[in-house]
Write a protein that holds these residues in place. Sequence first.
Motif, PDB file in Angstrom:
ATOM      1  N   ILE A 160       0.838  -1.206   0.000  1.00  0.00           N
ATOM      2  CA  ILE A 160       0.000   0.000   0.000  1.00  0.00           C
ATOM      3  C   ILE A 160       0.876   1.260   0.000  1.00  0.00           C
ATOM      4  N   ALA A 161       1.903   1.272   0.851  1.00  0.00           N
ATOM      5  CA  ALA A 161       2.787   2.436   0.931  1.00  0.00           C
ATOM      6  C   ALA A 161       3.531   2.672  -0.381  1.00  0.00           C
ATOM      7  N   SER A 202     -11.001   1.631  -3.171  1.00  0.00           N
ATOM      8  CA  SER A 202     -11.073   0.184  -2.888  1.00  0.00           C
ATOM      9  C   SER A 202     -10.226  -0.613  -3.865  1.00  0.00           C
ATOM     10  N   LEU A 203     -10.324  -0.270  -5.157  1.00  0.00           N
ATOM     11  CA  LEU A 203      -9.573  -1.007  -6.174  1.00  0.00           C
ATOM     12  C   LEU A 203      -8.077  -0.768  -6.030  1.00  0.00           C
ATOM     13  N   GLN A 249      -2.090  -6.719  -3.237  1.00  0.00           N
ATOM     14  CA  GLN A 249      -1.723  -7.934  -3.964  1.00  0.00           C
ATOM     15  C   GLN A 249      -0.364  -7.822  -4.635  1.00  0.00           C
ATOM     16  N   SER A 250       0.056  -6.605  -4.965  1.00  0.00           N
ATOM     17  CA  SER A 250       1.306  -6.423  -5.713  1.00  0.00           C
ATOM     18  C   SER A 250       2.506  -7.018  -4.989  1.00  0.00           C
ATOM     19  N   ILE A 251       2.516  -6.916  -3.658  1.00  0.00           N
ATOM     20  CA  ILE A 251       3.650  -7.426  -2.887  1.00  0.00           C
ATOM     21  C   ILE A 251       3.331  -8.748  -2.207  1.00  0.00           C
ATOM     22  N   SER A 252       2.090  -8.896  -1.733  1.00  0.00           N
ATOM     23  CA  SER A 252       1.748 -10.101  -0.963  1.00  0.00           C
ATOM     24  C   SER A 252       1.463 -11.316  -1.841  1.00  0.00           C
ATOM     25  N   MET A 253       1.048 -11.096  -3.101  1.00  0.00           N
ATOM     26  CA  MET A 253       0.673 -12.227  -3.952  1.00  0.00           C
ATOM     27  C   MET A 253       1.807 -13.241  -4.144  1.00  0.00           C
ATOM     28  N   GLY A 292     -11.389 -13.359  -7.519  1.00  0.00           N
ATOM     29  CA  GLY A 292     -12.474 -12.418  -7.250  1.00  0.00           C
ATOM     30  C   GLY A 292     -12.154 -11.418  -6.166  1.00  0.00           C
ATOM     31  N   PHE A 293     -10.859 -11.229  -5.856  1.00  0.00           N
ATOM     32  CA  PHE A 293     -10.491 -10.358  -4.728  1.00  0.00           C
ATOM     33  C   PHE A 293     -10.905  -8.906  -4.965  1.00  0.00           C
ATOM     34  N   ALA A 294     -10.845  -8.439  -6.221  1.00  0.00           N
ATOM     35  CA  ALA A 294     -11.182  -7.034  -6.484  1.00  0.00           C
ATOM     36  C   ALA A 294     -12.662  -6.774  -6.228  1.00  0.00           C
ATOM     37  N   LEU A 295     -13.530  -7.659  -6.764  1.00  0.00           N
ATOM     38  CA  LEU A 295     -14.971  -7.500  -6.533  1.00  0.00           C
ATOM     39  C   LEU A 295     -15.301  -7.615  -5.053  1.00  0.00           C
TER      40      LEU A 295
END
Length: 591
Positions: A296-297, A317-318, A325-329, A342-345
């Motif tokens: 997020i940061a 939200s998006l 997700q960019s770092i944790s995925m 479906g994480f975004a929805l």
Amino acid sequence: MERPLVYLFVSIIIGDLCGILFQDFLIIDVAIAASFFIFMFIISQKKLLFFELCFFLIGFFSLLLYFHSNLRVQSTINVRVINKNKYYTTASYIGRKINIRGNLPQVNIGENANIKGYFNKNIDYEYGTIGDFKVVKVNGKSHDLLTKMYFYKQELFKKFDDELGKDFSSKIMAVAFGDSSELSQNDKDNFKRLGIVYAICVSGLHMLIVFKTLQLCFNLEISILMGIFYTLFTGCQPATVRALIMIIVLKYSKKINKNYDVYSALSLAGMILLLFRPYYILDIGFMLSFLSTFGIALFYKKISRFFYKLPKKINESLSISLSVQSISMPYVLFTIKNFSLGFALGNIVLIPMFSLLVALGNVALIFSFFKPLFKIICIPIYVVLTALNGASNILLNITPKMLYIPLIDTIFIMYLYFCYILARKGYRNVKYGAILFFSLILINTYSFTPKISYLDLKSGYGFILRYKFNTILISNYEIINNDEKEELQGRFCVNKFVTNKNFNYNILMKNRYLVYIPKYQGDKKVMLKVKDMATKRNMVYFYDGTVRYYGINSTENYDIIKEDDNIKAIDLPVDNLDFDVINNKVVVIKK
């Protein structure tokens, strides 16, 4: 140097990892430590190197001290029960986790107990347990403030149950307080599929909502005290403690006219947590909390600018979902090995409802001592939960299934990402590496020889038969749960499911090897046979948890087995073994 706390946090992390490797992998341990200090010597200011060494040693020795225990084999100890179910009990012993074996029917979660028994040192770094304690006798038990918090949480569930019913009560307890003990497995699977499972595990989001709600009514000091109470009430989860520390740093940095730096605050929170709980370095909840906050940061503002045309709430939200997700995925793919498409929805539609439920649930906690007010608060909770159920059902109908990704595919995805970064910098030839990697994955997926693997399943056992691109799973029970099927398809690329619960099965592989799976008659019976149709001889068969074959020619990494009736039969455990049939021989691969 900017942000020295970040370097010190990294030093503690490396120190913890070296402490884990110290006993069994000393050479690797020394190599990691040496490489780290060489790297820090190159990039760090010389005056900071001393502090980096100190914090490395703090991390290293704090982990060794946590797992060091001078308990005698026969001991009498005082513990607090922190987790209990029909399978196991976990207790806290002088700040350390210990597995309790034996029956403790009269001791409830949260209670202190004086127990007598036998200790066996059995370190589990991932779960932070120092060993097993076999209980012989419970000498007594006692209560304190934390015990009363545990008990009141159970009492609160009963109060919600009277007003909302068990289904809604389990959801509000999970969402507002992270207590998912009463939540059904179906609900847990649905949250997982929608990519919002963190909503039922007390996280930084919960603390942020609670703290904002508190500040509407109280000053900073009282809000912090009540935030500490909420942290204790919900079990001191690493994400909650991390968020509380960062909030305190943020609020007091403003009061003393200092700039707030999210990376330094995140590092400070991590250092404090690892100092007292060094095993958190292997805790999935700890890692996801820090990686998500870091994402997020790092990316939130950039992603938000990209979606500037969207309405503000949807944009927020998006952007938060994608930055998390960019770092944790990558970490999720390597550890949990599944991913919600479906994480975004789920985050855009449901998280606002969850946020409202967290606030309402904690207001209900405050007024739970006054039944009339509690009943009034339960009315909007019921309305929001009803709306949440309806929205969840709609999303589940349009959301793709969970994606289960094998390790080799995860590595390929990370490699593609690395290639993309290099390509953006002008290294166009990396595309050939990606093509080569993809070819290796195809070769890995294709089985050139018949292969048999034993597999423990949720409700029994099974065998996976592979040949060419075909993968068949034979289980001793019928797998009707779609989620279980999807997980097995993702992990093992299964394209056909059969069961021997009611029938015998014969499968011919390579037009020569007959795999016979008799109807399931109990674990003591023959489970599978492989027969060479040309010679009419059994090559290998499984029974009673072992596999038997005849004759052995051993090498370092594998055994080549060829049937010979004149040689004594040899048994092996079925776990961690794969069987390949090659040129009329059985190759036992030790995984």
